[in-house]
Design a protein around this motif. Structure first.
Motif, short mmCIF file in Angstrom:
data_model
loop_
_atom_site.label_atom_id
_atom_site.label_comp_id
_atom_site.label_asym_id
_atom_site.label_seq_id
_atom_site.Cartn_x
_atom_site.Cartn_y
_atom_site.Cartn_z
N TYR A 1 16.56 13.19 -40.11
CA TYR A 1 16.14 13.68 -41.09
C TYR A 1 17.27 14.77 -41.77
N THR B 1 10.40 4.01 -44.47
CA THR B 1 10.18 4.80 -45.70
C THR B 1 9.48 6.31 -46.16
N LEU B 2 8.26 6.33 -46.69
CA LEU B 2 7.81 7.33 -47.69
C LEU B 2 8.89 8.51 -48.25
N VAL B 3 9.17 9.54 -47.48
CA VAL B 3 10.32 10.23 -48.21
C VAL B 3 11.68 9.67 -48.39
N TRP C 1 4.82 5.32 -54.94
CA TRP C 1 5.32 6.48 -54.21
C TRP C 1 4.27 7.66 -54.06
N LEU D 1 4.54 0.78 -47.93
CA LEU D 1 5.67 1.51 -47.85
C LEU D 1 6.17 1.32 -46.69
N TRP E 1 12.09 6.71 -48.56
CA TRP E 1 12.47 5.07 -48.91
C TRP E 1 12.38 6.27 -50.63
N HIS E 2 11.40 6.66 -51.36
CA HIS E 2 11.15 7.51 -52.40
C HIS E 2 12.95 7.85 -52.66
N THR F 1 0.04 4.77 -53.70
CA THR F 1 -0.12 3.89 -52.30
C THR F 1 1.10 4.08 -51.74
N PRO F 2 1.49 4.85 -50.86
CA PRO F 2 2.85 5.09 -49.93
C PRO F 2 2.26 4.35 -49.39
N GLN F 3 1.50 3.80 -48.59
CA GLN F 3 0.65 3.25 -47.46
C GLN F 3 1.05 1.89 -47.20
N SER G 1 8.07 2.34 -58.55
CA SER G 1 8.83 2.67 -57.63
C SER G 1 7.86 3.96 -57.71
#
Length: 440
Positions: A177, A59-61, A47, A54, A63-64, A50-52, A43
Motif C-alpha cells: 500500500y 480492490t477497494l481503495v 465504490w 469489486l 481500484w477506486h 456496493t464496494p463488495q 465507478s
C-alpha cells in the motif's frame, strides 16, 4: 493564440439530424467524453454503495484510485488531446475504426479490472497499456506531420502516464500500500503537468473570447518555469521509486522528497500567481469561465498541500493530521482541481466542437454547481467527525447527479453530426487540407 486554439462556434441551429456512427467516431472527444463521464458515474456508485462487488487483485481503495485517475480523469484528457490536436495541427489523429478500436481497448480494461482475477487483471493491463500507446502514437504522428513543435512533448507525457499506470498496477498486485500510493502520486503529478499545460493555454483564450475587451497577458516565462518545476517534481518522484527513499509521514526529511516538495510548492505558487493575472474578477458572472478558474485554483492549492506532505518537515499532529494525509492533496488536486476543471471543459469544448451556442442552459449550470458541491462535501468528509460518512454519501450523490446531467444533455448531441457539418469525417479531411500551415 486564436489560430492555435480556434474552436469553431456556430450559433445557427437546424433540426437535429439522426444519430450517426460516422459522427460519433468523427473526433476523439465524442466517444471518450461519453465513456469517461459514464464510467465516472458507475465507478463512484460502485465504490460508495456496493464496494463488495469489486474483485481482487485491484480492490477497494486501489481500484477506486486507479479508476478515478486513469479510468476517468486521464481518459477525458486524452479525449481532449485527440480533439484539440486536430485544431493545432490541421490533421485528425483518430477517427472511424481506429478510434473505435481505441475505445474497445478502454472498455476491456474497465471490465477486466472490475471483474477481477489474475487473468482479467493482466488482460485489462495489456488493453490499458495499448490504449495509452495507441493514443501517444496517434498524437505523435499528427504533431510531427503538422510540425506543431510546441506540442511535441504531449505524446511523451501520454506515454509517461501509461508508465505510471503500469507501476501502480504492479504495486497493487504486490499488495504494497505505501508504494501503491507513492506511484499513484506519480500519476497524479504527471496528470497535473498535462492539466497545467492545457489549462494555461485555453483558459485565457476562452476568457478573452467570451468577455468583451478583456486582455490577459501570455505569461510565457512563468509558464515555462511552471512546466520546468512540475517536470522536476515528477523526475524526483521517479528517483524516489528507483532508490526506495522513504516518504511516509514521520520518517523525517530526505533529499529527493524535499526536492519533490519544493518543486511542487513553486509550481503551485506559480499557478496561483497566473490565476491572479488572469483577472478573475472579470469572469465572476460567466459560469462557463469561473468554473475553469476555480478548478485551476484548486490544482494550485492541492500542489501546495502535496508539498506540505512530501516534505516531512511538519508535526503529524498539526490540524489532527488532516494536512499530511494522502487523501487531502489527492482530493484537492484530483476532485476539487481536475474534476471541477473537467466539468467546465467537457461543456465548453463539446459545445464549441459541436457547433452549438456557447451558453449554459439550466441543466448544464446545475451540473457545474453539483460538481463544486461534490468537491466541497468530499473535502469536508476528510475531517474526522460523526458526519464524515454522511458527507461522503452526499458528495457521491452530487457527483453522480452532476455527470448524469452532463450525459443526459450531451449524449444526444455527441452521437449526431454538427448542424453545420452533416458529414463529419469529410469535414475533418477538408479542415486538414486547409489548416496545417496556420495551426503551427
Amino acid at each position: 493564440m486564436s489560430r492555435l486554439l480556434n474552436i469553431e462556434e456556430a450559433s445557427a441551429r437546424t433540426a437535429p439530424a439522426s444519430p450517426s456512427m460516422a459522427a460519433f467516431l468523427a473526433l476523439g472527444f465524442r466517444p471518450l467524453y461519453i465513456a469517461g463521464a459514464g464510467w465516472a458515474v458507475i465507478s463512484i456508485a460502485l465504490w460508495i454503495f456496493t464496494p463488495q462487488l469489486l474483485g481482487a487483485p485491484l480492490t477497494l481503495v486501489a481500484w477506486h484510485a486507479h479508476e478515478m485517475l486513469w479510468g476517468f480523469i486521464i481518459t477525458i484528457a486524452i479525449g481532449f488531446l485527440l480533439t484539440a490536436s486536430a485544431t493545432w495541427t490541421g490533421f485528425n489523429p483518430l477517427h472511424g475504426r481506429p478510434l473505435a478500436a481505441l475505445c474497445v481497448l478502454w472498455c476491456i480494461a474497465r471490465i477486466g479490472f472490475l471483474v477481477g482475477g489474475l487473468t482479467g487483471f493482466w488482460i485489462a493491463t495489456a488493453a490499458e497499456l495499448l490504449f495509452f500507446l495507441g493514443a501517444a502514437i496517434a498524437l505523435g504522428r499528427v504533431m510531427f506531420k503538422g510540425r506543431s513543435r510546441r506540442n511535441y512533448g504531449l505524446p511523451v507525457l501520454v506515454l509517461t502516464l501509461g508508465a505510471a499506470d503500469l507501476l501502480y498496477l504492479l504495486a497493487a498486485l504486490q499488495g504494497n500500500y505505501p508504494v501503491l500510493m507513492e506511484r499513484f502520486d506519480l500519476g497524479l503529478i504527471g496528470m497535473a503537468v498535462v492539466a497545467l499545460l492545457i489549462a494555461r493555454r485555453v483558459i485565457p483564450f476562452f476568457a478573452m473570447r467570451m468577455v468583451q475587451g478583456l486582455q490577459i497577458p501570455m505569461l510565457v516565462r512563468s509558464g515555462h518555469a511552471q512546466m520546468a518545476f512540475s517536470v522536476l517534481a515528477l523526475a524526483a518522484g521517479v528517483l524516489v521509486q528507483i532508490t526506495g527513499t522513504p516518504m511516509t509521514p514521520g520518517s523525517g526529511p530526505h533529499a529527493l522528497p524535499l526536492v519533490m516538495a519544493a518543486s511542487l510548492a513553486v509550481t503551485g505558487l506559480i499557478s496561483l500567481g497566473q490565476l491572479a493575472c488572469w483577472k478573475p474578477q472579470a469572469v465572476l458572472r460567466k459560469p462557463m469561465l469561473w468554473i475553469l478558474y476555480l478548478g485551476y485554483a484548486f490544482i494550485g492549492i492541492g500542489l501546495l498541500a502535496a508539498a506540505w506532505q512530501f516534505s516531512n518537515l511538519f508535526d503529524p499532529a498539526i490540524l489532527n493530521g488532516v494536512l499530511i494525509r494522502s487523501a487531502t492533496h489527492v482530493h484537492l488536486i484530483g476532485l476539487a482541481g481536475f474534476c471541477i476543471l473537467i466539468i467546465g471543459m467537457l461543456t465548453r469544448t463539446a459545445l464549441g466542437h459541436l457547433g452549438r451556442p456557447l451558453a449554459l442552459d439550466r441543466s448544464m449550470l446545475a451540473g457545474h454547481w453539483l460538481m463544486v458541491l461534490a468537491a466541497l462535501l468530499r473535502l469536508a468528509a476528510l475531517w474526522p467527525s460523526a458526519a464524515s460518512l454522511h458527507l461522503l454519501h452526499l458528495a457521491a450523490l452530487a457527483w453522480i447527479l452532476s455527470l448524469g446531467l452532463y450525459l443526459w444533455r450531451f449524449v444526444p448531441m455527441l452521437i449526431r453530426p454538427r448542424p453545420d457539418k452533416p458529414s463529419p469525417i469529410a469535414a475533418s479531411k477538408k479542415t486538414a487540407a486547409i489548416q496545417p500551415a496556420q495551426a503551427r
